[in-house]
Write a protein that holds these residues in place. Structure first.
Motif, PDB file in Angstrom:
ATOM      1  N   ASP A  22       0.833  -1.206   0.000  1.00 18.85           N
ATOM      2  CA  ASP A  22       0.000   0.000   0.000  1.00 18.85           C
ATOM      3  C   ASP A  22       0.868   1.256   0.000  1.00 18.85           C
ATOM      4  OD1 ASP A  22      -2.353  -1.449  -0.045  1.00 18.85           O
ATOM      5  OD2 ASP A  22      -2.584  -1.422   2.130  1.00 18.85           O
ATOM      6  N   TRP A  23       1.947   1.236   0.777  1.00 15.21           N
ATOM      7  CA  TRP A  23       2.896   2.359   0.808  1.00 15.21           C
ATOM      8  C   TRP A  23       3.492   2.581  -0.587  1.00 15.21           C
ATOM      9  CZ3 TRP A  23       8.110   2.113  -0.299  1.00 15.21           C
ATOM     10  CH2 TRP A  23       8.858   3.258  -0.013  1.00 15.21           C
ATOM     11  N   THR A  24       3.867   1.471  -1.248  1.00 15.65           N
ATOM     12  CA  THR A  24       4.446   1.557  -2.587  1.00 15.65           C
ATOM     13  C   THR A  24       3.447   2.153  -3.569  1.00 15.65           C
ATOM     14  OG1 THR A  24       5.864  -0.349  -2.151  1.00 15.65           O
ATOM     15  CG2 THR A  24       5.516   0.228  -4.464  1.00 15.65           C
ATOM     16  N   GLN A  25       2.197   1.718  -3.495  1.00 13.89           N
ATOM     17  CA  GLN A  25       1.173   2.241  -4.406  1.00 13.89           C
ATOM     18  C   GLN A  25       1.003   3.748  -4.222  1.00 13.89           C
ATOM     19  OE1 GLN A  25      -2.907   0.964  -3.826  1.00 13.89           O
ATOM     20  NE2 GLN A  25      -3.304   1.158  -6.015  1.00 13.89           N
ATOM     21  N   ARG A  26       0.936   4.202  -2.980  1.00 14.76           N
ATOM     22  CA  ARG A  26       0.777   5.637  -2.724  1.00 14.76           C
ATOM     23  C   ARG A  26       1.984   6.429  -3.233  1.00 14.76           C
ATOM     24  NH1 ARG A  26      -0.893   3.568   2.143  1.00 14.76           N
ATOM     25  NH2 ARG A  26       1.012   4.262   3.195  1.00 14.76           N
ATOM     26  N   LYS A  27       3.182   5.937  -2.956  1.00  6.47           N
ATOM     27  CA  LYS A  27       4.413   6.624  -3.351  1.00  6.47           C
ATOM     28  C   LYS A  27       4.532   6.668  -4.875  1.00  6.47           C
ATOM     29  CE  LYS A  27       7.727   7.769  -0.929  1.00  6.47           C
ATOM     30  NZ  LYS A  27       7.926   9.096  -0.313  1.00  6.47           N
ATOM     31  N   ALA A  28       4.283   5.537  -5.532  1.00 10.18           N
ATOM     32  CA  ALA A  28       4.386   5.475  -6.995  1.00 10.18           C
ATOM     33  C   ALA A  28       3.356   6.384  -7.658  1.00 10.18           C
ATOM     34  CB  ALA A  28       4.225   4.036  -7.479  1.00 10.18           C
ATOM     35  N   ALA A  29       2.134   6.390  -7.150  1.00 11.15           N
ATOM     36  CA  ALA A  29       1.088   7.251  -7.709  1.00 11.15           C
ATOM     37  C   ALA A  29       1.471   8.724  -7.541  1.00 11.15           C
ATOM     38  CB  ALA A  29      -0.252   6.961  -7.050  1.00 11.15           C
ATOM     39  N   ALA A  30       2.035   9.080  -6.399  1.00  8.24           N
ATOM     40  CA  ALA A  30       2.454  10.465  -6.155  1.00  8.24           C
ATOM     41  C   ALA A  30       3.558  10.888  -7.123  1.00  8.24           C
ATOM     42  CB  ALA A  30       2.920  10.627  -4.711  1.00  8.24           C
ATOM     43  N   LEU A  31       4.378   9.936  -7.545  1.00  6.16           N
ATOM     44  CA  LEU A  31       5.464  10.222  -8.488  1.00  6.16           C
ATOM     45  C   LEU A  31       5.015  10.136  -9.951  1.00  6.16           C
ATOM     46  CD1 LEU A  31       8.353   8.298  -6.696  1.00  6.16           C
ATOM     47  CD2 LEU A  31       8.213  10.774  -7.051  1.00  6.16           C
ATOM     48  N   GLY A  32       3.744   9.759 -10.168  1.00  8.35           N
ATOM     49  CA  GLY A  32       3.218   9.662 -11.526  1.00  8.35           C
ATOM     50  C   GLY A  32       3.664   8.421 -12.274  1.00  8.35           C
ATOM     51  N   LEU A  33       4.006   7.360 -11.545  1.00  7.93           N
ATOM     52  CA  LEU A  33       4.486   6.132 -12.177  1.00  7.93           C
ATOM     53  C   LEU A  33       3.345   5.191 -12.535  1.00  7.93           C
ATOM     54  CD1 LEU A  33       7.550   5.386  -9.887  1.00  7.93           C
ATOM     55  CD2 LEU A  33       7.587   6.259 -12.226  1.00  7.93           C
ATOM     56  N   SER A  34       3.571   4.379 -13.544  1.00 12.59           N
ATOM     57  CA  SER A  34       2.704   3.255 -13.886  1.00 12.59           C
ATOM     58  C   SER A  34       3.401   1.992 -13.415  1.00 12.59           C
ATOM     59  CB  SER A  34       2.487   3.175 -15.400  1.00 12.59           C
ATOM     60  OG  SER A  34       1.778   4.295 -15.859  1.00 12.59           O
ATOM     61  N   GLY A  35       2.628   0.896 -13.310  1.00 11.15           N
ATOM     62  CA  GLY A  35       3.211  -0.382 -12.929  1.00 11.15           C
ATOM     63  C   GLY A  35       2.384  -1.080 -11.882  1.00 11.15           C
ATOM     64  N   TRP A  36       3.054  -1.914 -11.106  1.00 16.29           N
ATOM     65  CA  TRP A  36       2.359  -2.713 -10.105  1.00 16.29           C
ATOM     66  C   TRP A  36       3.330  -3.166  -9.015  1.00 16.29           C
ATOM     67  CZ3 TRP A  36       4.991  -7.194 -10.121  1.00 16.29           C
ATOM     68  CH2 TRP A  36       5.559  -7.644 -11.321  1.00 16.29           C
ATOM     69  N   VAL A  37       2.760  -3.661  -7.913  1.00 16.23           N
ATOM     70  CA  VAL A  37       3.533  -4.227  -6.811  1.00 16.23           C
ATOM     71  C   VAL A  37       2.778  -5.447  -6.299  1.00 16.23           C
ATOM     72  CG1 VAL A  37       2.468  -2.729  -5.039  1.00 16.23           C
ATOM     73  CG2 VAL A  37       4.750  -3.703  -4.642  1.00 16.23           C
ATOM     74  N   ARG A  38       3.512  -6.478  -5.883  1.00 15.86           N
ATOM     75  CA  ARG A  38       2.874  -7.687  -5.361  1.00 15.86           C
ATOM     76  C   ARG A  38       3.815  -8.390  -4.384  1.00 15.86           C
ATOM     77  NH1 ARG A  38       3.216 -11.806 -10.558  1.00 15.86           N
ATOM     78  NH2 ARG A  38       5.469 -11.700 -10.827  1.00 15.86           N
ATOM     79  N   ASN A  39       3.226  -9.210  -3.501  1.00 13.00           N
ATOM     80  CA  ASN A  39       3.998 -10.086  -2.628  1.00 13.00           C
ATOM     81  C   ASN A  39       4.378 -11.338  -3.402  1.00 13.00           C
ATOM     82  OD1 ASN A  39       3.799  -8.420  -0.395  1.00 13.00           O
ATOM     83  ND2 ASN A  39       2.131  -9.556   0.538  1.00 13.00           N
ATOM     84  N   LEU A  40       5.549 -11.888  -3.090  1.00 16.41           N
ATOM     85  CA  LEU A  40       5.978 -13.162  -3.654  1.00 16.41           C
ATOM     86  C   LEU A  40       5.951 -14.223  -2.565  1.00 16.41           C
ATOM     87  CD1 LEU A  40       9.050 -11.994  -5.784  1.00 16.41           C
ATOM     88  CD2 LEU A  40       6.730 -12.488  -6.580  1.00 16.41           C
TER      89      LEU A  40
END
Length: 94
Positions: A22-40
């Motif tokens: 969730d932290w990654t999603q917020r940070k990436a969105a704030a930076l204007g990035l596209s992509g995804w994050v997931r647990n392995l």
């Protein structure tokens, strides 16, 4: 026009169960990035970051710190990676 960059990262340490995705999603969105994050299943977190080279570099630096409850031991960068588009998302597949 600034060059775009796309990287795949694997983050190890105490990065699951601490709000890392969730932290990654917020940070990436704030930076204007596209992509995804997931647990392995390995206990790592994996992310794909696409956007301006500066924004990707800022995200990479942030991933090395992580959210407050996380402990990041290592961040492995795999380049080049597939180019992502659209809003940044949390993926729940493993």
């Amino acid at each position: 026009m600034q060059a775009s960059r796309s990287i795949l990262v694997r983050i190890s340490g105490r990065v699951q169960g601490v709000g890392y995705r969730d932290w990654t999603q917020r940070k990436a969105a704030a930076l204007g990035l596209s992509g995804w994050v997931r647990n392995l299943a390995s206990g790592e977190v994996e992310g794909l970051f696409s956007g301006s080279a500066d924004a990707v570099e800022a995200m990479l630096a942030a991933c090395r710190r992580g959210p407050q409850l996380a402990r990041v031991d290592d961040v492995t960068v795999i380049e080049p990676a597939e180019q992502a588009s659209g809003p940044f998302a949390v993926r729940y597949d493993r």
